[in-house]
Design an enzyme around this catalytic site. Structure first.
Site, short mmCIF file in Angstrom:
data_model
loop_
_atom_site.label_atom_id
_atom_site.label_comp_id
_atom_site.label_asym_id
_atom_site.label_seq_id
_atom_site.Cartn_x
_atom_site.Cartn_y
_atom_site.Cartn_z
CG ASN A 13 -1.76 1.19 1.38
OD1 ASN A 13 -1.82 2.03 0.47
ND2 ASN A 13 -2.44 1.32 2.50
CE LYS A 15 -0.17 3.09 4.77
NZ LYS A 15 -0.09 3.17 6.21
CG HIS A 98 -5.85 1.70 5.16
ND1 HIS A 98 -5.32 2.69 5.95
CD2 HIS A 98 -4.88 0.77 5.01
CE1 HIS A 98 -4.07 2.36 6.27
NE2 HIS A 98 -3.78 1.21 5.70
CD GLU A 100 -2.90 5.32 6.73
OE1 GLU A 100 -2.88 5.33 5.49
OE2 GLU A 100 -2.04 4.69 7.41
CD GLU A 170 -3.38 -2.51 7.37
OE1 GLU A 170 -2.21 -2.60 6.98
OE2 GLU A 170 -4.15 -1.62 6.99
N GLY A 176 2.74 2.48 10.72
CA GLY A 176 3.66 3.59 10.52
C GLY A 176 4.40 4.01 11.77
CB SER A 216 5.53 -1.56 11.92
OG SER A 216 5.15 -0.20 12.11
P1 13P Z 1 3.14 0.46 7.67
O1 13P Z 1 3.69 -0.81 7.08
O2 13P Z 1 3.83 1.69 7.16
O3 13P Z 1 3.02 0.39 9.14
O4 13P Z 1 1.63 0.59 7.10
C1 13P Z 1 0.77 -0.49 7.20
C2 13P Z 1 -0.45 -0.18 6.44
O5 13P Z 1 -1.22 0.69 6.80
C3 13P Z 1 -0.71 -0.94 5.21
O6 13P Z 1 -1.98 -0.70 4.72
#
Ligand code: 13P
Length: 258
Positions: A13, A15, A98, A100, A170, A176, A216
């Site tokens: 992803n 983003k 997701h 976010e 997640e 992140g 992560s």
């Molecule tokens: P990170 O791997 O940067 O923690 O992000 C995970 C994520 O949100 C994948 O959709």
């Protein structure tokens, strides 16, 4: 050991990252470093690069995914992208819910459900993302949050449509942040999610559901996470922006699941 019908799935992803030229460099490097086909690999670039990245994915086994969709087929929805448009670009899967989108943009369970059903209805795979915040975890609500997000997200989705669903666990506090759920904690959440799917549908549906971990995941921890029996792959954010790291995670998935 994973069930034979649960092919490991690793998604990158991206983003809201990369310029057009960075995106092309990244996909070319991933494509040229990919070995074997034991793992299903998908990338989720920003919408504006889908067509360009899709034309490169078409030359390989990498699947093209979208980070979001709108649930109506067309109309006055300024700024939104329909599943028809995504399919036009070669997209085969969509992330729904997701963290976010839930916690930064403010999407409700109801909207996530509409998007999930729209994606499935269009013949796309919906990667339904669920997971608890740090506060919810500290209050002992992890299982309840996962349960309510999955029940709401899959409301109205029939058993015959579950082949078009992947669940991504997640935990929000791990995204992140560099903090990863321990393999045991992630396995515990995944086992409960699988049991929930079995309870909502039936045992076979629970066993067949691919449940991937995100938060992560890096080359250094991917192997131990994906070695857990109920972790069927990963949804990778930061580490998917570096071809070397993303490829190492894909390799870890292939090694763990043979
Ligand atoms: P990170 O791997 O940067 O923690 O992000 C995970 C994520 O949100 C994948 O959709």
């Amino acid at each position: 050991m994973t069930q034979p019908n649960r092919t490991p799935f690793v998604g990158g992803n991206w983003k809201m990252n990369t310029t057009a030229s960075e995106a092309i460099t990244l996909i070319d490097a991933v494509q040229s470093g990919l070995k074997g086909d034991l793992v299903e690999v998908a990338v989720y670039p920003p919408f504006v690069y889908l067509r360009e990245i899709g034309s490169r994915c078409a030359e390989s086994d990498i699947l093209l995914g979208a980070q979001d969709c709108w649930h109506e087929p067309s109309g006055a929805f300024t700024g939104e992208i329909s599943t028809t448009m995504l399919k036009d670009c070669g997209v085969t899967s969509v992330l729904t819910g997701h963290s976010e989108r839930r916690h930064v943009i403010g999407e409700s369970d109801e909207l996530v459900n509409l998007k999930t059903k729209a994606a499935i209805g269009a013949g796309l795979v919906a990667v339904l993302c669920v997971g608890e915040t740090l506060e919810q975890r500290e209050n002992g609500q992890t299982d309840a949050v996962n349960e309510s997000q999955i029940k709401a997200g899959l409301a109205g989705v029939g058993k015959d449509e579950l082949g078009k669903v992947v669940i991504a666990y997640e935990p929000v506090w791990a995204i992140g942040t560099g903090k990863t759920a321990t393999p045991d904690d992630a396995q515990d959440a995944h086992t409960k999610i699988r049991a929930l799917v079995a309870e909502m549908y039936d045992q076979q549906a629970g066993e067949a559901m691919r449940i991937i971990y995100g938060g992560s995941m890096k080359p250094g921890n991917a192997g131990e996470l994906m070695a857990m029996p109920d972790i069927d792959g990963g949804l990778i954010g930061g580490a998917s922006l570096t071809a070397e790291d993303f490829l190492a995670i894909i390799d870890a998935g292939a090694t763990q699941k043979v």
